[in-house]
Design a protein around this motif. Structure first.
Motif, PDB file in Angstrom:
ATOM      1  N   ASP A  88      54.725  32.229  56.627  1.00 48.54           N
ATOM      2  CA  ASP A  88      54.029  30.963  56.378  1.00 48.54           C
ATOM      3  C   ASP A  88      53.429  31.040  54.979  1.00 48.54           C
ATOM      4  N   LEU A  89      54.245  30.726  53.967  1.00 47.39           N
ATOM      5  CA  LEU A  89      53.789  30.845  52.578  1.00 47.39           C
ATOM      6  C   LEU A  89      52.630  29.888  52.316  1.00 47.39           C
ATOM      7  N   ALA A  90      51.668  30.368  51.523  1.00 44.81           N
ATOM      8  CA  ALA A  90      50.501  29.531  51.201  1.00 44.81           C
ATOM      9  C   ALA A  90      50.953  28.349  50.343  1.00 44.81           C
ATOM     10  N   GLU A  91      50.314  27.203  50.567  1.00 43.08           N
ATOM     11  CA  GLU A  91      50.615  25.998  49.764  1.00 43.08           C
ATOM     12  C   GLU A  91      50.324  26.314  48.305  1.00 43.08           C
ATOM     13  N   GLN A  92      51.266  25.985  47.433  1.00 40.39           N
ATOM     14  CA  GLN A  92      51.022  26.230  46.014  1.00 40.39           C
ATOM     15  C   GLN A  92      50.731  24.920  45.303  1.00 40.39           C
ATOM     16  N   GLY A  93      49.558  24.871  44.675  1.00 36.96           N
ATOM     17  CA  GLY A  93      49.242  23.706  43.852  1.00 36.96           C
ATOM     18  C   GLY A  93      49.650  24.066  42.431  1.00 36.96           C
ATOM     19  N   GLU A  94      48.700  23.913  41.513  1.00 37.59           N
ATOM     20  CA  GLU A  94      48.938  24.333  40.133  1.00 37.59           C
ATOM     21  C   GLU A  94      48.997  25.859  40.089  1.00 37.59           C
ATOM     22  N   SER A  95      49.717  26.410  39.113  1.00 37.53           N
ATOM     23  CA  SER A  95      49.723  27.861  38.931  1.00 37.53           C
ATOM     24  C   SER A  95      48.335  28.323  38.484  1.00 37.53           C
ATOM     25  N   TYR A  96      47.906  29.466  39.023  1.00 36.66           N
ATOM     26  CA  TYR A  96      46.596  30.019  38.639  1.00 36.66           C
ATOM     27  C   TYR A  96      46.691  30.705  37.290  1.00 36.66           C
ATOM     28  N   SER A  97      45.579  30.670  36.539  1.00 42.24           N
ATOM     29  CA  SER A  97      45.471  31.465  35.309  1.00 42.24           C
ATOM     30  C   SER A  97      44.475  32.594  35.597  1.00 42.24           C
ATOM     31  N   GLN A  98      44.460  33.608  34.705  1.00 38.96           N
ATOM     32  CA  GLN A  98      43.533  34.749  34.859  1.00 38.96           C
ATOM     33  C   GLN A  98      42.095  34.240  34.899  1.00 38.96           C
ATOM     34  N   GLU A  99      41.817  33.272  34.042  1.00 43.88           N
ATOM     35  CA  GLU A  99      40.450  32.735  33.925  1.00 43.88           C
ATOM     36  C   GLU A  99      40.015  32.064  35.239  1.00 43.88           C
ATOM     37  N   GLU A 100      40.924  31.259  35.821  1.00 47.05           N
ATOM     38  CA  GLU A 100      40.595  30.550  37.077  1.00 47.05           C
ATOM     39  C   GLU A 100      40.381  31.537  38.218  1.00 47.05           C
ATOM     40  N   LEU A 101      41.206  32.577  38.236  1.00 50.21           N
ATOM     41  CA  LEU A 101      41.066  33.597  39.283  1.00 50.21           C
ATOM     42  C   LEU A 101      39.702  34.272  39.182  1.00 50.21           C
ATOM     43  N   MET A 102      39.331  34.692  37.954  1.00 51.80           N
ATOM     44  CA  MET A 102      38.039  35.376  37.759  1.00 51.80           C
ATOM     45  C   MET A 102      36.873  34.464  38.159  1.00 51.80           C
ATOM     46  N   GLU A 103      36.965  33.190  37.793  1.00 54.81           N
ATOM     47  CA  GLU A 103      35.892  32.227  38.142  1.00 54.81           C
ATOM     48  C   GLU A 103      35.753  32.109  39.657  1.00 54.81           C
ATOM     49  N   ALA A 104      36.891  31.987  40.338  1.00 56.18           N
ATOM     50  CA  ALA A 104      36.858  31.840  41.797  1.00 56.18           C
ATOM     51  C   ALA A 104      36.245  33.085  42.445  1.00 56.18           C
ATOM     52  N   LEU A 105      36.622  34.266  41.948  1.00 56.54           N
ATOM     53  CA  LEU A 105      36.092  35.516  42.522  1.00 56.54           C
ATOM     54  C   LEU A 105      34.589  35.639  42.251  1.00 56.54           C
ATOM     55  N   GLU A 106      34.169  35.213  41.054  1.00 58.84           N
ATOM     56  CA  GLU A 106      32.727  35.264  40.723  1.00 58.84           C
ATOM     57  C   GLU A 106      31.937  34.313  41.620  1.00 58.84           C
ATOM     58  N   ASP A 107      32.598  33.229  42.060  1.00 58.30           N
ATOM     59  CA  ASP A 107      31.938  32.276  42.970  1.00 58.30           C
ATOM     60  C   ASP A 107      31.983  32.753  44.422  1.00 58.30           C
ATOM     61  N   GLY A 108      32.486  33.974  44.648  1.00 57.91           N
ATOM     62  CA  GLY A 108      32.455  34.539  46.009  1.00 57.91           C
ATOM     63  C   GLY A 108      33.743  34.384  46.797  1.00 57.91           C
ATOM     64  N   ALA A 109      34.820  33.913  46.147  1.00 58.15           N
ATOM     65  CA  ALA A 109      36.098  33.783  46.877  1.00 58.15           C
ATOM     66  C   ALA A 109      36.647  35.166  47.213  1.00 58.15           C
ATOM     67  N   CYS A 110      37.524  35.185  48.210  1.00 57.50           N
ATOM     68  CA  CYS A 110      38.147  36.431  48.650  1.00 57.50           C
ATOM     69  C   CYS A 110      39.658  36.211  48.574  1.00 57.50           C
ATOM     70  N   LEU A 111      40.368  37.168  48.021  1.00 58.94           N
ATOM     71  CA  LEU A 111      41.829  37.064  47.936  1.00 58.94           C
ATOM     72  C   LEU A 111      42.424  37.615  49.234  1.00 58.94           C
ATOM     73  N   GLN A 112      43.181  36.785  49.931  1.00 57.78           N
ATOM     74  CA  GLN A 112      43.668  37.128  51.280  1.00 57.78           C
ATOM     75  C   GLN A 112      45.195  37.074  51.299  1.00 57.78           C
TER      76      GLN A 112
END
Length: 386
Positions: free
Chosen positions: A281-305
């Motif tokens: 069950d592949l995750a829905e892909q929206g826009e491609s992530y950039s390094q900057e967006e990933l770091m921002e999301a992780l700093e906001d408490g996101a978890c990579l699953q």
């Protein structure tokens, strides 16, 4: 749903030493205070989906009839003598993940899937033999299982394409209740019969056959245009119609030579054993992530699953810095040599962990190569931010 609820209530190391791939075993109370991670109506919901493998097995007098899913209407089956089976529930239903994790005392490359069944009284699949290891864990309700000795059994009705066999003499005859479990290695005949409406969990582990390995090696050589060395010999047999023993041995040596080269066999094993038999069950892909967006999301408490059922494998002794993911190769070889040893340790963490929490993920992303790997996982649909 807590992970603690799915802590094995038996000595896993003792099990591996004495029973694994050797003998069937009944483990009463294998999981204490067991509660079903999925309800019957949720299982029925999964069976409606086109991309999920499901089937109904109807018990008839001395026979079984199979209806392949998707299944939307159960009224034709009545209230007894049928069983619903849904494959790879761990790909589609995240709440079962703690239960799957409880079986990681066996390596991920062997894990096939978690099949869940809902059975009405009298429902079952008849006497059959599996070519994989299976743990049969009982949820709500009660089922009676019989297991026979390994041996030569006739396929039912002479049909060699079915796993069903004529009946057998049981060496085990047991009733399982919630939290009880039966382990059956490959080759032991078994049959289940439902005594009262039951949910059951079948945790399957599979290893490749010679046929599958040879087929994978041939595919790899064709894909990479490898294995082009031809047979040569120093002398020919005196008789024109003869292929000599020496020449037979020489040709087999050519095959052995290919099989002994890590560049060939490690690649084949990594790609073959990281693939799944069932759709992910592949995750829905929206826009491609950039390094900057990933770091921002992780700093906001996101978890990579990681998505359910995804296999990430590292080969011991691999001279390449790489991971095998769902049959694909992710290469870290371009990293500076100074960093290579440290990264090698990190690859094991990337293969073992299903999720990466905020701080741990941020620390890992300080290594650009790992940040890029996380982005590749996200953009491939193999992971999502939770």
């Amino acid at each position: 749903m807590t992970d603690a609820m799915y802590t094995p209530n038996f000595d896993t190391q003792e099990f591996l030493a004495h029973h694994w791939q050797k003998q069937p075993l009944v483990i009463k109370g294998a999981f204490a205070h067991f509660q079903d991670p999925i309800a019957p109506d949720e299982l029925a919901g999964l069976a409606c989906e086109e991309e999920i493998a499901s089937r109904i097995v109807l018990t008839k007098k001395d026979n079984w009839e199979i209806f392949q899913g998707p299944i939307e209407d159960y009224s034709p089956f009545g209230d007894a003598n049928w069983q619903l089976l849904v494959q790879a529930v761990n790909h589609w239903y995240p709440d079962v993940e703690p239960l799957v994790n409880a079986f990681r005392f066996i390596p991920d490359w062997r894990f096939d899937d978690l099949m869940v069944s809902y059975a009405t009284p009298g429902g079952g699949v008849g006497p059959h033999i599996d070519n994989y290891d299976v743990f049969l864990l009982q949820g709500e309700g009660r089922r009676r299982w019989k297991v026979g000795a390994k041996g030569q059994y006739s396929p039912r009705g002479g049909d060699t394409h079915t796993a069903l066999i004529d009946d057998f003499e049981p060496i085990l005859d047991v009733v399982l209740e919630a939290g009880d479990m039966l382990y059956i290695p490959p080759g032991f005949p078994h049959r289940g019969e439902t005594l009262e409406t039951a949910l059951s969990y079948s945790i399957g582990f599979r290893a490749p056959s010679q046929q599958e390995l040879f087929s994978s090696i041939a595919d790899h050589l064709i894909d990479t245009n490898g294995g082009n060395k031809r047979f040569t010999s120093n002398q020919e047999p005196a008789s024109p119609g003869l292929l000599s023993v020496e020449q037979q041995a020489g040709m087999l040596a050519l095959v052995s030579e290919i099989l002994s080269q890590p560049d060939h066999y490690q690649t084949v094993l990594g790609q073959t054993l990281s693939q799944n038999r069932f759709e992910l069950d592949l995750a829905e892909q929206g826009e491609s992530y950039s390094q900057e967006e990933l770091m921002e999301a992780l700093e906001d408490g996101a978890c990579l699953q990681r998505i359910g059922g995804l296999k990430v494998i590292r080969l011991e002794g691999d001279k390449h810095l790489r991971l095998f993911i769902n049959g694909e190769i992710y290469d870290f070889d371009a990293v500076d040599d100074d960093d290579a040893d440290e990264l090698d340790d990190k690859l094991m963490l990337l293969a073992n962990a299903f999720s990466f929490e905020g701080k741990q993920a941020l620390d890992l992303c300080q290594r650009e190569a790992i940040g890029q790997y996380f982005i590749w996982l996200l953009n491939s649909g193999y992971a999502y931010l939770a």
